[in-house]
Design a protein around this motif. Sequence first.
Motif, mmCIF file in Angstrom:
data_model
loop_
_atom_site.group_PDB
_atom_site.id
_atom_site.type_symbol
_atom_site.label_atom_id
_atom_site.label_comp_id
_atom_site.label_asym_id
_atom_site.label_seq_id
_atom_site.Cartn_x
_atom_site.Cartn_y
_atom_site.Cartn_z
ATOM 1 N N ASN A 92 38.823 31.596 29.440
ATOM 2 C CA ASN A 92 38.291 30.746 28.496
ATOM 3 C C ASN A 92 36.683 30.293 27.976
ATOM 4 N N GLY A 93 35.794 31.214 29.183
ATOM 5 C CA GLY A 93 34.460 31.089 28.618
ATOM 6 C C GLY A 93 34.492 30.742 30.332
ATOM 7 N N SER A 94 33.004 31.265 30.947
ATOM 8 C CA SER A 94 33.562 30.919 32.795
ATOM 9 C C SER A 94 33.298 29.382 33.085
ATOM 10 N N ASN A 95 32.824 29.161 31.742
ATOM 11 C CA ASN A 95 33.298 27.111 32.508
ATOM 12 C C ASN A 95 35.133 26.842 32.947
ATOM 13 N N ASP A 96 35.954 27.561 32.121
ATOM 14 C CA ASP A 96 37.429 27.812 32.367
ATOM 15 C C ASP A 96 37.463 28.200 33.972
ATOM 16 N N VAL A 97 36.774 29.259 34.371
ATOM 17 C CA VAL A 97 37.061 29.979 35.565
ATOM 18 C C VAL A 97 35.760 28.992 36.362
ATOM 19 N N LEU A 98 35.181 28.636 36.146
ATOM 20 C CA LEU A 98 34.887 27.374 36.960
ATOM 21 C C LEU A 98 35.578 26.361 37.856
ATOM 22 N N GLU A 99 35.506 25.685 36.876
ATOM 23 C CA GLU A 99 37.283 24.497 36.729
ATOM 24 C C GLU A 99 38.324 25.368 37.814
ATOM 25 N N VAL A 121 27.866 21.333 34.676
ATOM 26 C CA VAL A 121 29.618 21.127 35.321
ATOM 27 C C VAL A 121 29.891 21.552 36.514
ATOM 28 N N TYR A 122 29.113 21.884 37.670
ATOM 29 C CA TYR A 122 29.917 21.772 38.531
ATOM 30 C C TYR A 122 29.849 20.198 38.803
ATOM 31 N N PRO A 123 28.735 18.979 39.216
ATOM 32 C CA PRO A 123 29.473 17.916 39.664
ATOM 33 C C PRO A 123 30.608 17.962 38.372
ATOM 34 N N ILE A 161 25.968 28.243 43.025
ATOM 35 C CA ILE A 161 24.547 28.391 42.708
ATOM 36 C C ILE A 161 24.505 28.888 40.910
ATOM 37 N N ALA A 162 23.737 28.646 40.377
ATOM 38 C CA ALA A 162 23.093 29.391 38.883
ATOM 39 C C ALA A 162 22.251 29.914 39.565
ATOM 40 N N ASN A 163 22.443 30.648 39.240
ATOM 41 C CA ASN A 163 21.181 32.436 39.086
ATOM 42 C C ASN A 163 21.316 33.546 38.501
ATOM 43 N N ASN A 165 18.991 29.335 37.142
ATOM 44 C CA ASN A 165 19.526 27.992 37.131
ATOM 45 C C ASN A 165 19.273 27.781 35.357
ATOM 46 N N ASN A 166 20.570 27.125 35.036
ATOM 47 C CA ASN A 166 20.593 26.222 33.557
ATOM 48 C C ASN A 166 20.417 24.629 34.119
ATOM 49 N N PRO A 167 19.456 23.756 33.321
ATOM 50 C CA PRO A 167 18.609 24.082 32.343
ATOM 51 C C PRO A 167 17.131 24.499 32.883
ATOM 52 N N GLU A 194 26.816 33.587 37.134
ATOM 53 C CA GLU A 194 25.386 34.756 37.055
ATOM 54 C C GLU A 194 25.038 34.554 35.095
ATOM 55 N N ALA A 195 24.788 33.828 34.895
ATOM 56 C CA ALA A 195 25.605 33.459 33.409
ATOM 57 C C ALA A 195 24.254 34.212 32.357
ATOM 58 N N TYR A 196 23.042 34.135 33.000
ATOM 59 C CA TYR A 196 21.313 34.887 32.112
ATOM 60 C C TYR A 196 21.398 35.846 33.272
ATOM 61 N N ILE A 197 22.290 36.501 33.863
ATOM 62 C CA ILE A 197 21.414 37.621 34.988
ATOM 63 C C ILE A 197 20.991 38.801 33.817
ATOM 64 N N PHE A 222 30.785 35.976 28.890
ATOM 65 C CA PHE A 222 30.280 36.821 26.935
ATOM 66 C C PHE A 222 29.009 36.057 26.515
ATOM 67 N N SER A 223 28.736 34.401 26.713
ATOM 68 C CA SER A 223 28.594 33.753 26.102
ATOM 69 C C SER A 223 26.736 34.003 25.256
ATOM 70 N N LYS A 224 26.408 34.505 27.056
ATOM 71 C CA LYS A 224 24.857 34.125 26.423
ATOM 72 C C LYS A 224 23.976 35.916 25.575
ATOM 73 N N ALA A 225 23.891 36.809 26.798
ATOM 74 C CA ALA A 225 22.838 38.029 25.902
ATOM 75 C C ALA A 225 24.085 39.490 24.974
ATOM 76 N N LEU A 231 33.360 32.632 20.763
ATOM 77 C CA LEU A 231 34.772 33.097 21.031
ATOM 78 C C LEU A 231 36.155 32.587 21.848
ATOM 79 N N ARG A 232 33.918 32.335 23.519
ATOM 80 C CA ARG A 232 35.399 32.088 24.850
ATOM 81 C C ARG A 232 35.314 33.375 25.795
ATOM 82 N N VAL A 233 34.587 33.318 26.265
ATOM 83 C CA VAL A 233 35.459 34.481 27.268
ATOM 84 C C VAL A 233 33.850 34.684 27.994
ATOM 85 N N GLY A 234 34.646 34.515 29.443
ATOM 86 C CA GLY A 234 34.305 34.420 30.498
ATOM 87 C C GLY A 234 34.834 34.921 31.773
HETATM 88 C C1 LIG Z 1 26.437 28.540 29.964
HETATM 89 C C2 LIG Z 1 26.641 29.029 31.197
HETATM 90 C C3 LIG Z 1 28.024 29.290 31.228
HETATM 91 C C4 LIG Z 1 28.743 29.852 30.419
HETATM 92 O O1 LIG Z 1 29.388 29.385 30.051
HETATM 93 P P1 LIG Z 1 31.287 29.538 28.827
HETATM 94 O O2 LIG Z 1 31.639 28.719 29.308
HETATM 95 O O3 LIG Z 1 30.810 30.949 29.940
HETATM 96 O O4 LIG Z 1 30.879 30.138 27.593
HETATM 97 C C5 LIG Z 1 27.827 28.900 32.624
HETATM 98 N N1 LIG Z 1 27.113 29.008 33.614
HETATM 99 C C6 LIG Z 1 25.545 28.228 33.261
HETATM 100 C C7 LIG Z 1 24.660 27.938 34.397
HETATM 101 C C8 LIG Z 1 25.704 28.233 32.253
HETATM 102 O O5 LIG Z 1 24.672 27.753 31.169
#
Ligand SMILES: *Cc1c(COP(=O)(O)O)cnc(C)c1O
Length: 365
Positions: A92-99, A121-123, A161-163, A165-167, A194-197, A222-225, A231-234
């Motif tokens: 439900n977004g990649s945040n869900d997967v990270l958790e 979200v990592y910390p 590793i965010a690649n 990276n955000n922000p 790779e949210a911005y790959i 699916f949130s970025k490009a 909709l929240r899909v990752g």
């Molecule tokens: C925006 C972002 C995500 C994606 O978040 P969603 O939950 O898929 O909307 C993941 N990782 C990073 C680094 C981001 O900036």
Amino acid sequence: MNLCDLAVESIAGLQPYVPGKPIEELQRQYGVRDVIKLASNESPIGPSQAAQAAIALATRDLTRYPDGNGYALKLALSEKFQIDANQITLGNGSNDVLELIARCFASPADEVIFSQHAFAVYPLVTQAIGATLVEVPAKQYGHDLTAMQRAITEKTKLIFIANPNNPTGTHIPATEVHTFLQSVADNVIVVLDEAYIEYGDEEVNSIDWLKQFPNLIICRTFSKAYGLAGLRVGFALSSPEIADLLNRLRQPFNVNHLAMSAAIAALGDEDYLQRAKQVNTEGMQQYIDGFDAMGLNYIPSKANFICVDVNTNAADIYEKLLQQGVIVRPVAGYGLPNHLRISIGLEHENQRCLEALANSLSEAK
Ligand SMILES: *Cc1c(COP(=O)(O)O)cnc(C)c1O
């Protein structure tokens, strides 16, 4: 009785994730009508028409539960990325997967490594499970992979590793990531977010590395490009063994039917993706030119946003921008008190943002 004392200690100590200010909130609070939001790295070009049509069609099935196995979306992803469906975990977004990953692999006795200035979200997910946070100082605002490798101990379970990276928008070349992966033992999970790959021009496909590294997890969204943040899909791509574990932990219907239907359509809409990238490339140049003209430094970015150094406490400039109806993102919480993160918008939005920034800076003098 303080109810906070009832909560698990690691949860009571959490700071909630701070999202970008919603447009309606600024309208309510400041009475500004014409608001532009460049604060959450959302697509400025609206959703894909194919995705919208798919949603309209999918509304017919809303009385039913979604497909809990996500068969159709996994099939589309497996064809697109040339991997097996059993290597995919939908979120439900990649945040869900990270958790899910943090809960699956780290416990309070373990250490989780991430970089300074990396995604919040990592910390957050690490702290939520009570594991130990190991933040490695950044190098030129980006990940210092050598230092991250040195930070590995017997207790390390997970490395984020965010690649890009955000922000910060910083990008690590594929060869360096590959060398890093080779240096990490199999019993440490490496998450490559790779949210911005899609915005980059990297020719190496990290997905090919999954064959070589059973401890690698690649997260995409699916949130970025793809323009579907609402909709929240990752999804995560990994070895089938890891996907099996994550899927045991996943809520049975974590991705909804409209979201999956739209994601399949968006995945097939190559024109949309190309347009999104084109608008981003042009907008990025517009900001670079604008910052250069104002004599402002910025962090070179491979994503759909750019961090600019406003040479003063950015909270004041953020506030002045809000008063002019422009929402950007303060990043003091990421250890960058003099920077603002601006998501790339449409040409006229970027123009307005740059003008408002120039106004705010001259007022602040
Ligand atoms: C925006 C972002 C995500 C994606 O978040 P969603 O939950 O898929 O909307 C993941 N990782 C990073 C680094 C981001 O900036």
